[in-house]
Design an enzyme around this catalytic site. Structure first.
Site, PDB file in Angstrom:
ATOM      1  N   ASP A 168       0.854  -1.185   0.000  1.00  0.00           N
ATOM      2  CA  ASP A 168       0.000   0.000   0.000  1.00  0.00           C
ATOM      3  C   ASP A 168       0.893   1.239   0.000  1.00  0.00           C
ATOM      4  OD1 ASP A 168      -1.744   2.207   1.114  1.00  0.00           O
ATOM      5  OD2 ASP A 168      -3.198   0.578   1.124  1.00  0.00           O
ATOM      6  N   ILE A 169       0.523   2.269  -0.753  1.00  0.00           N
ATOM      7  CA  ILE A 169       1.358   3.470  -0.816  1.00  0.00           C
ATOM      8  C   ILE A 169       1.177   4.375   0.398  1.00  0.00           C
ATOM      9  CG2 ILE A 169       1.549   3.453  -3.329  1.00  0.00           C
ATOM     10  CD1 ILE A 169      -0.531   5.738  -3.366  1.00  0.00           C
TER      11      ILE A 169
ATOM     12  N   ASN B 270     -13.011  -3.995   2.774  1.00  0.00           N
ATOM     13  CA  ASN B 270     -14.026  -2.938   2.853  1.00  0.00           C
ATOM     14  C   ASN B 270     -14.954  -3.086   1.653  1.00  0.00           C
ATOM     15  OD1 ASN B 270     -12.677  -1.822   5.104  1.00  0.00           O
ATOM     16  ND2 ASN B 270     -11.322  -0.675   3.771  1.00  0.00           N
TER      17      ASN B 270
ATOM     18  N   GLN C 164     -14.566   1.947   1.393  1.00  0.00           N
ATOM     19  CA  GLN C 164     -13.937   1.433   0.176  1.00  0.00           C
ATOM     20  C   GLN C 164     -13.783   2.610  -0.769  1.00  0.00           C
ATOM     21  OE1 GLN C 164     -16.089  -1.605  -2.019  1.00  0.00           O
ATOM     22  NE2 GLN C 164     -14.372  -1.956  -3.403  1.00  0.00           N
TER      23      GLN C 164
ATOM     24  N   HIS D 164     -10.383  -5.920  -3.044  1.00  0.00           N
ATOM     25  CA  HIS D 164      -9.047  -6.041  -2.477  1.00  0.00           C
ATOM     26  C   HIS D 164      -9.125  -6.397  -1.004  1.00  0.00           C
ATOM     27  CE1 HIS D 164     -10.190  -1.766  -2.149  1.00  0.00           C
ATOM     28  NE2 HIS D 164      -9.402  -1.672  -1.090  1.00  0.00           N
ATOM     29  N   LEU D 165      -8.108  -7.136  -0.576  1.00  0.00           N
ATOM     30  CA  LEU D 165      -7.918  -7.448   0.832  1.00  0.00           C
ATOM     31  C   LEU D 165      -6.721  -6.653   1.322  1.00  0.00           C
ATOM     32  CD1 LEU D 165      -8.093 -11.370   0.806  1.00  0.00           C
ATOM     33  CD2 LEU D 165      -9.917  -9.772   1.428  1.00  0.00           C
ATOM     34  N   HIS D 166      -6.857  -6.044   2.487  1.00  0.00           N
ATOM     35  CA  HIS D 166      -5.717  -5.418   3.147  1.00  0.00           C
ATOM     36  C   HIS D 166      -5.107  -6.468   4.068  1.00  0.00           C
ATOM     37  CE1 HIS D 166      -6.818  -1.127   2.282  1.00  0.00           C
ATOM     38  NE2 HIS D 166      -8.014  -1.684   2.150  1.00  0.00           N
TER      39      HIS D 166
END
Length: 115
Positions: free
Chosen positions: A31-32, A88, A95, A101-103
């Protein structure tokens, strides 16, 4: 693929990302704007708006995403100590990119309740 979708553009290689793992159905990248020492996003290669859509359309891809998340946790050394998977779904859940996507979050204590 949606040409307007940021994550589809990451999958296609049009937008750079720090890819840490992948399989035939999913891609994992840092993640950025991380909120934990390990903060990696795991996305399906095919476009689906959220995790519920992936589960309905292609459950094997959701399994591949979770397996890739576990691989990321192991590679980052957080598998044994614990990590969190967050999906989310929808604007009320915060979201912001409407590609499933999964974090993968870990590397520090995760408080409860989240949010």
């Amino acid at each position: 693929m949606s040409e307007e979708c940021l994550f589809c553009r990451i999958v296609s290689g049009d937008v750079p990302a720090t890819v840490v793992a992948d399989n035939d159905r999913a891609l994992a990248f840092r993640d950025i704007t991380p909120v934990a020492p390990t903060h990696v996003l795991v996305i399906p290669r095919a476009h689906h708006a959220n995790a519920a859509e992936v589960a309905a359309a292609d459950p094997e891809t959701l399994v591949a995403m979770v397996a890739l998340a576990r691989q990321v946790a192991a590679a980052d050394g957080i598998e044994d100590g614990g990590y969190r998977l967050v999906a989310n779904t929808g604007p009320a859940a915060h979201q912001t990119v409407f590609h499933a996507h999964l974090h993968v979050l870990g590397g520090r204590a995760m408080g409860w309740p989240p949010g």
